[in-house]
Scaffold this motif. Structure first.
Motif, PDB file in Angstrom:
ATOM      1  N   ARG A  23      57.515  48.077  29.200  1.00 39.66           N
ATOM      2  CA  ARG A  23      56.447  47.895  30.223  1.00 39.66           C
ATOM      3  C   ARG A  23      55.479  46.978  29.856  1.00 39.66           C
ATOM      4  N   ASP A  24      54.917  46.389  31.280  1.00 43.00           N
ATOM      5  CA  ASP A  24      53.421  45.579  30.789  1.00 43.00           C
ATOM      6  C   ASP A  24      52.256  46.913  30.807  1.00 43.00           C
ATOM      7  N   VAL A  25      51.629  46.533  29.859  1.00 41.76           N
ATOM      8  CA  VAL A  25      50.602  47.445  29.689  1.00 41.76           C
ATOM      9  C   VAL A  25      48.982  46.985  29.757  1.00 41.76           C
ATOM     10  N   ARG A  26      48.444  47.715  30.575  1.00 40.82           N
ATOM     11  CA  ARG A  26      46.857  47.217  30.970  1.00 40.82           C
ATOM     12  C   ARG A  26      45.767  48.036  30.360  1.00 40.82           C
ATOM     13  N   GLU A  79      36.447  35.685  36.723  1.00 35.08           N
ATOM     14  CA  GLU A  79      36.235  34.556  37.545  1.00 35.08           C
ATOM     15  C   GLU A  79      37.494  34.422  38.463  1.00 35.08           C
ATOM     16  N   GLU A  80      38.664  34.093  37.915  1.00 38.71           N
ATOM     17  CA  GLU A  80      40.003  34.048  38.186  1.00 38.71           C
ATOM     18  C   GLU A  80      40.359  35.338  39.241  1.00 38.71           C
ATOM     19  N   ASN A  81      39.971  36.213  39.061  1.00 41.73           N
ATOM     20  CA  ASN A  81      40.538  37.668  39.532  1.00 41.73           C
ATOM     21  C   ASN A  81      39.875  37.767  41.007  1.00 41.73           C
ATOM     22  N   ASN A  82      38.388  37.365  40.976  1.00 42.47           N
ATOM     23  CA  ASN A  82      37.669  37.393  42.029  1.00 42.47           C
ATOM     24  C   ASN A  82      38.378  36.357  43.235  1.00 42.47           C
ATOM     25  N   LYS A  83      38.607  34.972  42.518  1.00 42.68           N
ATOM     26  CA  LYS A  83      39.560  34.167  43.400  1.00 42.68           C
ATOM     27  C   LYS A  83      40.415  34.653  43.763  1.00 42.68           C
ATOM     28  N   ALA A  84      41.380  35.575  43.295  1.00 41.27           N
ATOM     29  CA  ALA A  84      42.608  35.672  43.391  1.00 41.27           C
ATOM     30  C   ALA A  84      42.516  36.885  44.356  1.00 41.27           C
ATOM     31  N   LEU A 101      44.333  44.656  35.930  1.00 41.26           N
ATOM     32  CA  LEU A 101      45.322  43.479  35.651  1.00 41.26           C
ATOM     33  C   LEU A 101      45.515  43.118  34.338  1.00 41.26           C
ATOM     34  N   GLU A 102      44.513  43.886  33.228  1.00 40.13           N
ATOM     35  CA  GLU A 102      44.483  43.088  32.208  1.00 40.13           C
ATOM     36  C   GLU A 102      44.025  44.241  31.240  1.00 40.13           C
ATOM     37  N   VAL A 157      48.656  38.586  30.552  1.00 40.38           N
ATOM     38  CA  VAL A 157      47.779  38.099  31.441  1.00 40.38           C
ATOM     39  C   VAL A 157      47.658  36.711  31.698  1.00 40.38           C
ATOM     40  N   SER A 158      47.738  36.696  32.942  1.00 40.92           N
ATOM     41  CA  SER A 158      48.304  35.284  33.364  1.00 40.92           C
ATOM     42  C   SER A 158      46.785  34.696  34.645  1.00 40.92           C
TER      43      SER A 158
END
Ligand SMILES: Cc1cc2nc3c(=O)[nH]c(=O)nc-3n(C[C@H](O)[C@H](O)[C@H](O)COP(=O)(O)O)c2cc1C
Length: 216
Positions: A23-26, A79-84, A101-102, A157-158
């Motif tokens: 699983r992807d774990v956050r 910053e990137e998540n706000n843009k996303a 998401l992270e 995390v990307s």
């Protein structure tokens, strides 16, 4: 007659179990518990044994535990998540904002994985340059499965500015960030992808993605 190591049906079933239970774990799942160096050694060991185009092994790893560096990485995520979130429209945007998401801060260990391009031609990479990157992804998948076999959670995390990550980690200019991984013990491994449970996406049917001889 096949020679070399042979596996049993039971062992094959076990591999399938690792794959199905990975699983992807956050950050909502990581425990505040240190990961032993032996565990990290094993994750790196399996990464180094991944396939790579022309046996080029074009990977480099930066193991991050320093909270100051993690904070800097988290800043670029924010910053990137706000843009996303702006990429999705109304209802999806509200859903997106609620997703975790992270796990950069919560995970005791982060590993940045880089692609280091070769300076000369690489056997097998002469027509499709991107196969160098694919080799690094193979290493990451090995780590992900090994982590699961060791009951350690890993998240990819990307949502980061790769150039900022490179600067923070003093990465060579020619290196390319492939993944930023969050690693640690967890309170729970979900049986299904969290994004499926939260109705963000559904698993695709085999019939929708497998074709025989040619696309219809
Ligand atoms: C290339 C790649 C990049 C990903 N980036 C992120 C990310 O930035 N944040 C996140 O929460 N999950 C990320 N994931 C994890 C996926 O969301 C996850 O694999 C997918 O939802 C399926 O869930 P599972 O891995 O638990 O099966 C990434 C996965 C891959 C393969």
């Amino acid at each position: 007659m096949t020679t070399g190591k042979m596996f049993t049906e039971k062992e094959a079933e076990l591999l399938e179990e690792f794959i199905l239970n990975r699983r992807d774990v956050r950050g909502n799942r990581f425990l505040d518990k240190a990961v032993e160096d032996e565990i990290l050694e094993r994750l790196i060991f399996v990464a180094l044994n991944a396939p790579s185009v022309g046996f080029s092994q074009p990977w480099e790893f930066v193991i991050v535990k320093d909270p100051v560096i993690k904070e800097q990485i988290k800043q670029t995520f924010n910053e990137e998540n706000n843009k996303a979130s702006a990429c999705f429209n109304d209802e999806k945007q509200q859903e997106y904002i609620r997703l975790k998401l992270e796990g950069i801060i919560e995970a005791p260990v982060n590993i940045a994985v880089f692609y280091k391009p070769s300076t000369g031609p690489v056997l097998g990479q002469t027509s499709m340059e991107e196969v160098g990157l694919y080799s690094v992804v193979c290493a990451i998948q090995n780590m992900w499965l090994m982590a699961r076999a060791l009951n350690i959670g890993m998240g990819w995390v990307s949502i980061l500015d790769p150039e900022k990550v490179k600067k923070i980690l003093h990465a060579p200019d020619s290196n390319k960030l492939v993944a930023y991984l969050c690693i640690g013990y967890v309170d729970k491994f979900s049986e299904r992808p969290e994004l499926e449970i939260l109705h963000w996406e559904k698993r695709k049917e085999k019939e929708a993605v497998v074709f025989f001889d040619r696309y219809k």
